[in-house]
Design an enzyme around this catalytic site. Structure first.
Site, mmCIF file in Angstrom:
data_model
loop_
_atom_site.group_PDB
_atom_site.id
_atom_site.type_symbol
_atom_site.label_atom_id
_atom_site.label_comp_id
_atom_site.label_asym_id
_atom_site.label_seq_id
_atom_site.Cartn_x
_atom_site.Cartn_y
_atom_site.Cartn_z
ATOM 1 N N THR A 14 3.383 -11.885 -9.352
ATOM 2 C CA THR A 14 4.456 -12.921 -9.265
ATOM 3 C C THR A 14 3.797 -14.151 -9.405
ATOM 4 O OG1 THR A 14 4.430 -12.381 -6.846
ATOM 5 C CG2 THR A 14 6.268 -11.647 -8.064
ATOM 6 N N ASP A 18 -2.584 -0.693 -0.487
ATOM 7 C CA ASP A 18 -2.506 -1.668 -1.539
ATOM 8 C C ASP A 18 -3.645 -2.258 -2.403
ATOM 9 O OD1 ASP A 18 -1.237 -3.595 -3.168
ATOM 10 O OD2 ASP A 18 -0.779 -5.196 -1.716
ATOM 11 N N ASP A 55 -8.203 0.471 -14.276
ATOM 12 C CA ASP A 55 -9.378 0.995 -14.722
ATOM 13 C C ASP A 55 -9.174 2.126 -15.694
ATOM 14 O OD1 ASP A 55 -12.210 1.198 -14.964
ATOM 15 O OD2 ASP A 55 -12.613 0.370 -13.075
ATOM 16 N N LYS A 72 -4.130 -1.560 -5.875
ATOM 17 C CA LYS A 72 -3.767 -2.132 -7.084
ATOM 18 C C LYS A 72 -4.706 -1.425 -8.209
ATOM 19 C CE LYS A 72 -0.850 -5.984 -5.805
ATOM 20 N NZ LYS A 72 -1.377 -6.232 -4.416
ATOM 21 N N ARG A 122 3.764 -12.427 7.565
ATOM 22 C CA ARG A 122 3.863 -13.548 8.329
ATOM 23 C C ARG A 122 4.936 -13.516 9.255
ATOM 24 N NH1 ARG A 122 1.549 -17.096 3.848
ATOM 25 N NH2 ARG A 122 2.711 -15.567 2.586
ATOM 26 N N LYS A 137 0.740 -1.889 5.767
ATOM 27 C CA LYS A 137 0.224 -2.046 4.675
ATOM 28 C C LYS A 137 -1.191 -2.673 4.667
ATOM 29 C CE LYS A 137 0.793 -5.680 1.366
ATOM 30 N NZ LYS A 137 -0.222 -6.021 0.603
HETATM 31 O O1 C5P Z 1 3.421 -12.648 4.734
HETATM 32 P P1 C5P Z 1 3.953 -12.125 3.285
HETATM 33 O O2 C5P Z 1 5.463 -11.662 4.312
HETATM 34 O O3 C5P Z 1 4.233 -13.447 2.639
HETATM 35 O O4 C5P Z 1 3.084 -11.088 3.011
HETATM 36 C C1 C5P Z 1 3.484 -10.741 1.681
HETATM 37 C C2 C5P Z 1 2.558 -9.617 1.361
HETATM 38 O O5 C5P Z 1 2.973 -8.800 0.145
HETATM 39 C C3 C5P Z 1 1.205 -10.044 0.852
HETATM 40 O O6 C5P Z 1 0.219 -8.954 1.425
HETATM 41 C C4 C5P Z 1 1.373 -10.387 -0.459
HETATM 42 O O7 C5P Z 1 0.074 -10.054 -1.078
HETATM 43 C C5 C5P Z 1 2.115 -9.299 -1.003
HETATM 44 N N1 C5P Z 1 2.574 -9.498 -2.163
HETATM 45 C C6 C5P Z 1 3.392 -10.721 -2.314
HETATM 46 N N2 C5P Z 1 4.037 -10.815 -3.594
HETATM 47 C C7 C5P Z 1 3.940 -9.876 -4.526
HETATM 48 C C8 C5P Z 1 3.081 -8.795 -4.561
HETATM 49 C C9 C5P Z 1 2.285 -8.479 -3.072
HETATM 50 O O8 C5P Z 1 3.642 -11.315 -1.552
HETATM 51 N N3 C5P Z 1 4.397 -10.039 -5.619
#
Ligand code: C5P
Length: 242
Positions: free
Chosen positions: A124, A65, A70, A67, A215, A38
């Site tokens: 979220t 991603d 517009d 999003k 992560r 992503k």
């Molecule tokens: O590092 P981690 O697993 O927390 O990364 C989650 C990814 O998903 C990040 O790029 C974050 O911006 C994205 N994301 C999220 N929660 C959402 C939508 C997108 O954590 N509701």
């Protein structure tokens, strides 16, 4: 919505890096036959479409991603550009409304390459008070369901949803409606800043199709091995959803 068979490549590794070199170092440890990647706003804004093309040329399916939100014409043009770039998945904000989503759908349908077109319902990061402030008086859950149904009506292929929403959306929207779920943490991993986390196995069991994982993989001492550990945990648990 197009017919689809979900393959077993369910993990989307998040390339949340501030420069191409860091992203390249991580990607060098990943096998494009085992996962997808992503690219979000930061990396895209810094490195641009050429970096996405580089990933695609290495065999990676890219979830772009960005999003989009517009007026319909602008979103349609942006989605068409993403399709032309060759990405696997692209997303828009469902709160952009019916005309915007339908314009995005038409743009994908008119493209030679057709990425999955996914909607974001409610971020979220929005608490109840934040929703009220922008004029949404119902609960976050109600708003998610409302926008998910609207997304499906407008021909979106699926939605991004939190782990907490996955099972109710899977039950209400049917098994072909793609659910893309972030907030995934293998058992024992740090939650970081995620509030409601689920394990990869539980997310798949709840009906999620694609697990967005950052992560836990990107910050692991050995990202390749970490991905393999997660894949072994999922082994045998995804076939029956296809
Ligand atoms: O590092 P981690 O697993 O927390 O990364 C989650 C990814 O998903 C990040 O790029 C974050 O911006 C994205 N994301 C999220 N929660 C959402 C939508 C997108 O954590 N509701």
């Amino acid at each position: 919505m197009t017919d689809r068979a979900f393959d077993t490549k369910r993990i989307v590794v998040v390339l949340d890096f501030s420069d191409a070199q860091q992203a390249r170092e991580l990607v060098a440890q990943l096998d494009p036959t085992l996962c997808r990647v992503k690219v979000g706003k930061e990396l895209f804004t810094r490195c641009g479409p050429s970096f996405v093309e580089e990933l695609i040329s290495q065999g990676f399916d890219v979830f772009l991603d960005l999003k989009y939100h517009d007026i319909p014409n602008t979103v349609a043009k942006a989605v068409a550009a993403a399709a032309q770039l060759g990405v696997w998945m692209v997303n828009v904000h469902a709160s952009g409304g019916r005309a915007m989503m339908m314009a995005a759908r038409e743009a994908v349908d008119a493209s030679a390459h057709k990425p999955l077109l996914i909607a974001v319902t409610v971020l979220t990061s929005m608490a109840q008070a934040d929703l009220l402030e922008v004029g949404v008086s119902g609960t976050a859950e109600e708003q998610v369901l409302r926008l998910a149904h609207l997304s499906r009506d407008c021909g979106m292929d699926g939605v991004v949803c939190s782990a907490a929403e996955t099972s109710s959306l899977a039950a209400q929207l049917g098994k072909d409606f793609v659910l893309v779920t972030p907030g995934i943490r293998p058992a024992g991993d740090a939650a970081n800043d995620q509030k409601r986390i689920v394990t990869p196995v539980d997310a798949i069991a709840a009906g999620s199709h694609y697990l967005v994982i950052g992560r836990p993989i990107t910050q692991a001492a050995n990202p390749r091995e970490k991905l393999n550990v997660i894949l072994r945990q999922l082994d045998g648990k995804i076939g029956n959803l296809c």
